[in-house]
Structure formats: C-alpha cells, structure tokens
Write a protein that holds these residues in place. Structure first.
Motif, PDB file in Angstrom:
ATOM      1  N   GLY A   1       0.791  -1.223   0.000  1.00 30.58           N
ATOM      2  CA  GLY A   1       0.000   0.000   0.000  1.00 30.58           C
ATOM      3  C   GLY A   1       0.823   1.272   0.000  1.00 30.58           C
ATOM      4  O   GLY A   1       0.292   2.369  -0.153  1.00 30.58           O
ATOM      5  N   ALA A   2       2.134   1.123   0.200  1.00 28.33           N
ATOM      6  CA  ALA A   2       3.042   2.275   0.189  1.00 28.33           C
ATOM      7  C   ALA A   2       4.154   2.006  -0.808  1.00 28.33           C
ATOM      8  O   ALA A   2       4.348   0.871  -1.254  1.00 28.33           O
ATOM      9  CB  ALA A   2       3.622   2.502   1.585  1.00 28.33           C
ATOM     10  N   ALA A   3       4.887   3.046  -1.121  1.00 26.36           N
ATOM     11  CA  ALA A   3       6.010   2.901  -2.047  1.00 26.36           C
ATOM     12  C   ALA A   3       7.016   1.899  -1.497  1.00 26.36           C
ATOM     13  O   ALA A   3       7.291   1.875  -0.295  1.00 26.36           O
ATOM     14  CB  ALA A   3       6.679   4.260  -2.250  1.00 26.36           C
ATOM     15  N   ALA A   4       7.538   1.073  -2.364  1.00 21.82           N
ATOM     16  CA  ALA A   4       8.565   0.120  -1.970  1.00 21.82           C
ATOM     17  C   ALA A   4       9.840   0.862  -1.577  1.00 21.82           C
ATOM     18  O   ALA A   4      10.090   1.983  -2.032  1.00 21.82           O
ATOM     19  CB  ALA A   4       8.848  -0.837  -3.129  1.00 21.82           C
ATOM     20  N   ALA A   5      10.634   0.239  -0.738  1.00 18.90           N
ATOM     21  CA  ALA A   5      11.921   0.814  -0.366  1.00 18.90           C
ATOM     22  C   ALA A   5      12.775   0.998  -1.622  1.00 18.90           C
ATOM     23  O   ALA A   5      12.781   0.139  -2.500  1.00 18.90           O
ATOM     24  CB  ALA A   5      12.623  -0.093   0.634  1.00 18.90           C
TER      25      ALA A   5
END
Length: 128
Positions: free
Chosen positions: A11-15
C-alpha cells in the motif's frame, strides 16, 4: 526477549534502497523516511510541496495500517524539507492529516532530499 520485526506493505512505495519500510519491536514502530512516491512507484517530484506532503503521509498511513495503527498512534514525526521556505505549504497539508492532536514534530531544511523530492517524512508510533 523482544524481537524486531520488519514491516512491509504494497500500500506504500517500496523501499528504494537497502532499508525496510518500517520496523517494530512490538512497543514502538519506526518508519523509514517516506518520499512522495506512489505505491506504483511514480515519483511526484514535480508536484507542489503540499501534494508531495500528502503522498508522503498516504505512505505513512499505509505502513501504519499494515500493523493495525493509524495517525492517532503517531508519537513523533521528523520532516526533511529541501527548501525551508516551503514550510507553510507543507504545514497546511500536514495539518490535514494530523488535525486533532498532532504528534511532536521536528522539521528541518536540508540541502537535498532523496530522488529530488521536496519533502521526506518519518514517524515513530506507539505499537503497544
């Protein structure tokens, strides 16, 4: 004995490097600095700072949600702005996210934010 756990969510940007989106020891949760990257990896580096701030906070929200937490669990934020003159626009967007009882916060102007973004936000939350 407490064990550190890695937290990851789609749900969030990947590292974008050798780090985790967040870690927890079961009591506290620490996010990595969240950039204005969408979950699909689109960088909003050309967007105004208020839009970049909103995306950073959507990423924070997604990481918190992966652990059943939300903005009310955040104890402290650290904000990095590549232009401290953007503070008012940043603060307006930030205030929309933390509207009732905002956490403690540090906001600092830095020479550069990764990937050419205008803002990066990290949080510490109560995970206990």
């Amino acid at each position: 004995m407490r064990v550190t756990r890695i937290i990851s969510t789609d749900g969030a940007a990947a590292a974008v490097g050798a780090y985790s989106q967040a870690t927890t020891n079961g009591d506290l949760l620490f996010t990595a600095g969240q950039l204005p990257l969408t979950a699909d990896g689109d960088l909003l580096d050309d967007a105004p700072v208020d839009e970049q701030t909103a995306q950073c906070l959507r990423n924070v929200e997604a990481v918190l949600a992966a652990e059943g937490l939300d903005a009310s669990d955040v104890l402290k934020t650290t904000v990095f702005l590549d232009d401290i003159d953007d503070f008012d626009a940043f603060d307006a967007a930030y205030s929309d996210f933390f509207d009732d009882e905002p956490p403690a916060r540090s906001a600092v102007g830095v020479a550069d934010v990764p990937k050419g973004a205008a803002v990066e936000i990290e949080v510490v939350a109560d995970a206990g």
